[in-house]
Design a protein around this motif. Structure first.
Motif, short mmCIF file in Angstrom:
data_model
loop_
_atom_site.label_atom_id
_atom_site.label_comp_id
_atom_site.label_asym_id
_atom_site.label_seq_id
_atom_site.Cartn_x
_atom_site.Cartn_y
_atom_site.Cartn_z
N ARG A 123 -15.88 -34.92 -26.58
CA ARG A 123 -15.95 -36.33 -26.25
C ARG A 123 -14.61 -36.80 -25.70
O ARG A 123 -13.57 -36.22 -25.96
N ARG A 127 -12.42 -41.92 -16.65
CA ARG A 127 -12.37 -41.33 -18.00
C ARG A 127 -13.80 -41.06 -18.47
O ARG A 127 -14.67 -41.91 -18.32
N HIS A 176 -18.84 -51.62 -20.83
CA HIS A 176 -17.56 -52.27 -21.11
C HIS A 176 -17.72 -53.78 -21.24
O HIS A 176 -16.78 -54.53 -21.06
N ARG A 189 -23.30 -40.31 -34.05
CA ARG A 189 -23.42 -40.24 -32.58
C ARG A 189 -22.05 -40.19 -31.91
O ARG A 189 -21.90 -39.70 -30.78
N ARG A 203 -12.68 -42.60 -25.02
CA ARG A 203 -13.39 -43.83 -25.41
C ARG A 203 -13.76 -43.81 -26.90
O ARG A 203 -13.72 -44.85 -27.58
N MET A 204 -14.13 -42.65 -27.38
CA MET A 204 -14.59 -42.57 -28.78
C MET A 204 -13.45 -42.79 -29.77
O MET A 204 -13.70 -43.00 -30.95
N SER A 229 -24.58 -46.25 -18.06
CA SER A 229 -23.73 -45.48 -18.97
C SER A 229 -24.45 -45.13 -20.26
O SER A 229 -25.22 -45.94 -20.80
N ALA A 230 -24.16 -43.95 -20.77
CA ALA A 230 -24.76 -43.51 -22.03
C ALA A 230 -24.24 -44.32 -23.22
O ALA A 230 -24.69 -44.11 -24.35
N ARG A 231 -23.34 -45.23 -22.98
CA ARG A 231 -22.94 -46.15 -24.06
C ARG A 231 -24.17 -46.85 -24.65
O ARG A 231 -24.21 -47.15 -25.84
C1 EPS Z 1 -19.97 -42.71 -20.09
C2 EPS Z 1 -18.59 -42.65 -19.88
C3 EPS Z 1 -17.64 -42.72 -21.03
C4 EPS Z 1 -18.33 -42.28 -22.30
C5 EPS Z 1 -19.55 -43.17 -22.44
C6 EPS Z 1 -20.56 -42.77 -21.43
O1 EPS Z 1 -17.20 -44.03 -21.28
P1 EPS Z 1 -15.88 -44.61 -20.60
O2 EPS Z 1 -16.23 -44.78 -19.16
O3 EPS Z 1 -15.64 -45.94 -21.28
O4 EPS Z 1 -14.81 -43.64 -20.88
O5 EPS Z 1 -17.46 -42.37 -23.40
O6 EPS Z 1 -20.11 -43.06 -23.68
C7 EPS Z 1 -19.84 -44.05 -24.57
C8 EPS Z 1 -19.01 -45.06 -24.39
C9 EPS Z 1 -20.59 -43.90 -25.81
O7 EPS Z 1 -20.47 -44.76 -26.71
O8 EPS Z 1 -21.32 -42.91 -25.91
C10 EPS Z 1 -20.90 -42.73 -18.95
O9 EPS Z 1 -20.47 -42.94 -17.80
O10 EPS Z 1 -22.13 -42.54 -19.15
#
Ligand code: EPS
Length: 402
Positions: free
Chosen positions: A48, A343, A13, A42, A51-52, A134-136
């Protein structure tokens, strides 16, 4: 990896993600659309989270590309996090003067980096850990991988993937892979080729979502058109199977990697594992003029490509963030608590396939440059052509080379 290296920076984030790829030859045609296409792939996948819907991943060039071509210098790319607008106060690099940290995470999730991370790094807030775990971050890997893929495409290598299992549902094995593989797989919301399994997998995702649970699965990655002889048998760290396994195991939540038959090979006699060698024909130049009766080795023998398609399986555990959280311990009180539930996604197995392709592309591009390196794309192509010509010249009916 040796010749081609890459690194990423960025928190989930934070303001954005950066990928830096070093070791590319000059003169590789490279446009943002080739990278953005992979980033868009991706982001897809049934299961999903919200966030996506916020993000629209695309790159901005920071360095290394001019007039649509690489310069041979490090290629740097930025992907902005659109969610940053909602997190600026939480993630501000210099904090918000006079205010405590926001959205602290003190109830570590089993299966995530939270607990080991706060202990190891001496943090009070698991957000300091999970933002990077995070996988982000894999968006930046996919950007780097898209650049590697462009290099491989120049020499006729195609990399694709498809989901073979999700949430305990196993897809029927295709008689042969469609070409191109990704066009067929991407047409499915779960990137599966077997339509009956697709419906069943989506139903499992719906059920898991309703139960506040998450699902894992397995993908198959296939690379076609690789020349024989990438990687090496001579030293442990040059073996291509080891390099691929390390790269794929580094993807968040990946728990297993198999080459060809994988674990199944351990249960069979050798006669039902090893692939008989046959004389090849026209069109087998990249195989060195031979072919195989089967491809149970998955295109790798002794850490080298053998010219057959590279076939890898990658297994992913379910995501650690559960909406119906598991027991944990509060970091401040030491008392029993429910893990933090943020989330998240129900499953990211379809996206993991795209990430696995990217990591595979980075390792294969590195191995290609190791074998056929050059400062320019043209030089690399000349080197490859020279190698393939030498292989052709050593065919049994032309015994010129020993
Ligand atoms: C993720 C949690 C989620 C996923 C995220 C990986 O994000 P958020 O906490 O913002 O809802 O959507 O993956 C991505 C943002 C992505 O681009 O793939 C986690 O905790 O690993």
């Amino acid at each position: 990896m040796g010749r081609l290296t890459f690194t990423t920076a960025g928190e989930s984030h934070g303001r954005g993600l950066v990928a830096v790829v070093e070791g590319l030859p000059a003169g590789l045609p490279l446009g943002a659309e080739a990278v953005d296409r992979e980033l868009a792939r991706r982001m897809q996948g049934y299961g999903r989270g919200a966030r996506m819907k916020i993000e629209q991943d695309r790159i901005e060039w920071l360095a290394g590309v001019r007039a649509g071509e690489t310069l041979g210098s490090p290629v740097a790319m930025l992907i902005r996090n659109l969610d940053w607008a909602n997190w600026e106060d939480v993630m501000a690099p210099e904090g918000v003067p006079g205010e405590p940290r926001r959205r602290r995470v003190a109830r570590p999730r089993p299966g995530h980096a939270d607990l080991a991370g706060v202990l190891k790094y001496g943090r009070q807030d698991a957000r300091d850990v999970l933002e990077r775990a995070s996988a982000r971050e894999t968006a930046a890997r996919v950007a780097a991988g898209a650049v590697a893929r462009r290099l491989l495409e120049e020499v006729g290598v195609e990399i694709g993937s498809h989901v073979v299992a999700l949430g305990g549902v196993r897809a029927a094995e295709p008689a042969e892979w469609p070409a191109p593989l990704n066009a067929a797989a991407d047409a499915s919301p779960v990137r599966v080729l077997d339509r009956a399994a697709e419906a069943e997998m989506m139903a499992r995702i719906d059920a898991a979502k309703a139960a506040g649970d998450t699902l894992g699965g397995e993908v198959e990655v296939v690379a076609r058109g690789l020349p024989v002889g990438l990687g090496s048998h001579v030293s442990w760290d040059r073996k291509l199977d080891g390099r691929l396994a390390a790269a794929l195991m580094s993807i968040p939540a990946v728990k297993g990697v198999a080459v060809g038959l994988g674990f199944e090979a351990a249960a069979r006699p050798g006669s039902a594992v090893h692939d008989p060698i046959l004389p090849g024909g026209a069109g087998d130049a990249t195989r060195g003029g031979y072919r195989r009766a089967a491809n149970r080795a998955g295109g790798l023998e002794a850490g080298m490509t053998n010219g057959e398609p590279l076939v890898l399986r990658v297994a992913m555990k379910p995501i650690a963030t559960l909406m119906q959280p598991l027991p944990t311990v509060h970091l401040d009180t030491g008392e029993a608590a429910q893990a933090q539930s943020e989330r998240s996604d129900v499953t990211a197995v379809p996206a993991m396939g795209v990430i696995a392709e990217a990591m595979t592309a980075l390792v294969l591009a590195d191995a290609l440059l190791e074998k056929c390196g050059g400062d320019s794309l043209e030089e690399m192509k000349r080197n490859l052509a020279g190698y393939l010509a030498a292989l052709a010249a050593r065919q049994p009916d032309r015994p010129t080379v020993r």
